[in-house]
Write a protein that holds these residues in place. Structure first.
Motif, PDB file in Angstrom:
ATOM      1  N   ASP A   1      11.962  -6.698   6.427  1.00 41.62           N
ATOM      2  CA  ASP A   1      11.836  -6.965   7.862  1.00 41.62           C
ATOM      3  C   ASP A   1      13.160  -6.855   8.608  1.00 41.62           C
ATOM      4  O   ASP A   1      13.205  -6.922   9.836  1.00 41.62           O
ATOM      5  CB  ASP A   1      11.192  -8.333   8.116  1.00 41.62           C
TER       6      ASP A   1
ATOM      7  N   ALA B   1       6.648   5.079   3.743  1.00 42.96           N
ATOM      8  CA  ALA B   1       7.275   5.090   5.069  1.00 42.96           C
ATOM      9  C   ALA B   1       8.525   4.232   5.073  1.00 42.96           C
ATOM     10  O   ALA B   1       9.545   4.604   5.687  1.00 42.96           O
ATOM     11  CB  ALA B   1       6.279   4.597   6.118  1.00 42.96           C
ATOM     12  N   LEU B   2       8.472   3.091   4.399  1.00 42.10           N
ATOM     13  CA  LEU B   2       9.654   2.230   4.318  1.00 42.10           C
ATOM     14  C   LEU B   2      10.790   2.948   3.595  1.00 42.10           C
ATOM     15  O   LEU B   2      11.947   2.905   4.041  1.00 42.10           O
ATOM     16  CB  LEU B   2       9.308   0.934   3.589  1.00 42.10           C
TER      17      LEU B   2
ATOM     18  N   SER C   1       2.580   2.538   3.672  1.00 42.94           N
ATOM     19  CA  SER C   1       3.673   1.751   4.237  1.00 42.94           C
ATOM     20  C   SER C   1       4.894   1.748   3.320  1.00 42.94           C
ATOM     21  O   SER C   1       6.034   1.718   3.788  1.00 42.94           O
ATOM     22  CB  SER C   1       3.208   0.324   4.524  1.00 42.94           C
ATOM     23  N   TRP C   2       4.673   1.783   2.018  1.00 44.48           N
ATOM     24  CA  TRP C   2       5.796   1.797   1.072  1.00 44.48           C
ATOM     25  C   TRP C   2       6.602   3.089   1.200  1.00 44.48           C
ATOM     26  O   TRP C   2       7.832   3.065   1.271  1.00 44.48           O
ATOM     27  CB  TRP C   2       5.283   1.617  -0.348  1.00 44.48           C
TER      28      TRP C   2
ATOM     29  N   ASP D   1       0.864  -1.181   0.000  1.00 41.37           N
ATOM     30  CA  ASP D   1       0.000   0.000   0.000  1.00 41.37           C
ATOM     31  C   ASP D   1       0.901   1.231   0.000  1.00 41.37           C
ATOM     32  O   ASP D   1       2.093   1.149   0.314  1.00 41.37           O
ATOM     33  CB  ASP D   1      -0.938   0.000   1.209  1.00 41.37           C
TER      34      ASP D   1
ATOM     35  N   ARG E   1      12.406   5.281   5.951  1.00 39.15           N
ATOM     36  CA  ARG E   1      13.176   4.593   6.996  1.00 39.15           C
ATOM     37  C   ARG E   1      14.480   4.044   6.433  1.00 39.15           C
ATOM     38  O   ARG E   1      15.525   4.109   7.092  1.00 39.15           O
ATOM     39  CB  ARG E   1      12.358   3.448   7.606  1.00 39.15           C
TER      40      ARG E   1
END
Length: 310
Positions: A291, A18-19, A15-16, A12, A22
């Protein structure tokens, strides 16, 4: 310097993105997207979105299947990504292995030799197109007529090129031509069309690296070696975790820990393992799954501190 990158698939938008933020903030070198048409997102669309919320990390497919991707379309995607990212695109290619991907585009998956020939032909064509050359190829593996990438032109003068493979012929070719050789230690594709036999024994890794070295003979500088890490576990009982995970690879726990394809242990043990993989195998680049971003952040800080002290 040892670098770490992340391979991931978006599920989505929130989250992509945000990744991507990060990954950049934690000090990773690049964000890669897997490329499996029909079972995953389009890597170049996802990476263009990631480019909009980052400014430093490189971006690329890891890796695109040369068997089903056409050179002009792939070169256009890579060049466009380079433009929208301000010169941060990378080219990642492999010979492909998933039979369903060939069936989906109306082709029959060739034998190993045919996939190798196609991969080399596509790699040469894409790199020539990105360099601004006109390309004509007429072989059983690839047909291209007077192709030229007039626009968009990449921002970088030369797009970094990674070839991911475990095939001996492609390892030799990569040794001669690639900027980075992506090592996964994968053997024969299993019946499900996705998983592989593991070629992670010491003698198997040494044989793969010997092929790269043979291809690189005569080059001013050999390609960098990059390992696709399948498992990252931060734990104070590396032996127990490794023993459990080693069964599927047909190895003992200590044999598994000796490969560059897993990183298991305390933060200090993982740092030591990374140093040992560089010393023993010459591996200076690692690609991990999404992860592993949080568990590895302290490891990256330790490695950067080592470089600063050195």
């Amino acid at each position: 310097m040892t670098t770490f990158s992340v391979q991931a698939r978006p599920t989505d938008a929130a989250s992509w993105l945000a990744l991507a933020r990060r990954v950049e903030a934690a000090g990773f070198d690049a964000l890669y997207a897997a490329d499996h048409p029909g079972s995953g997102t389009s890597p170049f669309v996802a990476l263009a979105a990631a480019a909009a919320v980052t400014s430093r990390i490189d971006l690329g497919s890891y890796v695109s299947n040369a068997g089903v991707r056409e050179p002009m379309l792939l070169a256009t995607d890579v060049a466009t990504l380079d433009v929208v990212s301000g010169g941060r695109a990378r080219l990642g290619l492999g010979a492909g292995h998933t039979p369903a991907e060939w069936r989906a585009v109306g082709r029959v998956r060739p034998d190993v030799a045919g996939r190798v020939r196609r991969c080399v032909a596509v790699a040469e064509a894409v790199r020539a197109l990105l360099a601004g050359e006109e390309v004509t190829v007429d072989t059983p593996e690839l047909t291209v007529h007077a192709a030229r990438l007039a626009a968009p032109r990449p921002v970088r003068d030369r797009i970094p090129f990674t070839l991911g493979t475990s095939n001996s012929a492609l390892l030799r070719w990569a040794g001669a031509h690639a900027d980075v050789v992506g090592l996964a230690g994968f053997g024969r594709t299993l019946a499900d069309g996705h998983r592989h036999e593991a070629r992670w024994r010491v003698d198997q890794i040494e044989a793969q690296l010997a092929c790269v070295a043979a291809g690189a003979a005569g080059r001013a500088a050999p390609p960098a070696l990059e390992a696709l890490v399948q498992t990252v576990v931060v734990t104070d009982d590396a032996g127990a975790v490794a023993a459990e995970r080693a069964v599927d690879a047909g190895l003992t726990g200590p044999e598994l820990l000796a490969t560059p394809f897993v990183l298991i242990g305390t933060e200090a043990e993982i740092v030591a393992a990374v140093r040992e993989h560089r010393r023993r195998w010459g591996v200076t680049r690692f690609v991990v799954r999404a992860d592993a971003v949080e568990p590895l952040a302290p490891v990256l800080r330790r490695l950067r501190a080592d470089v600063a002290v050195g």
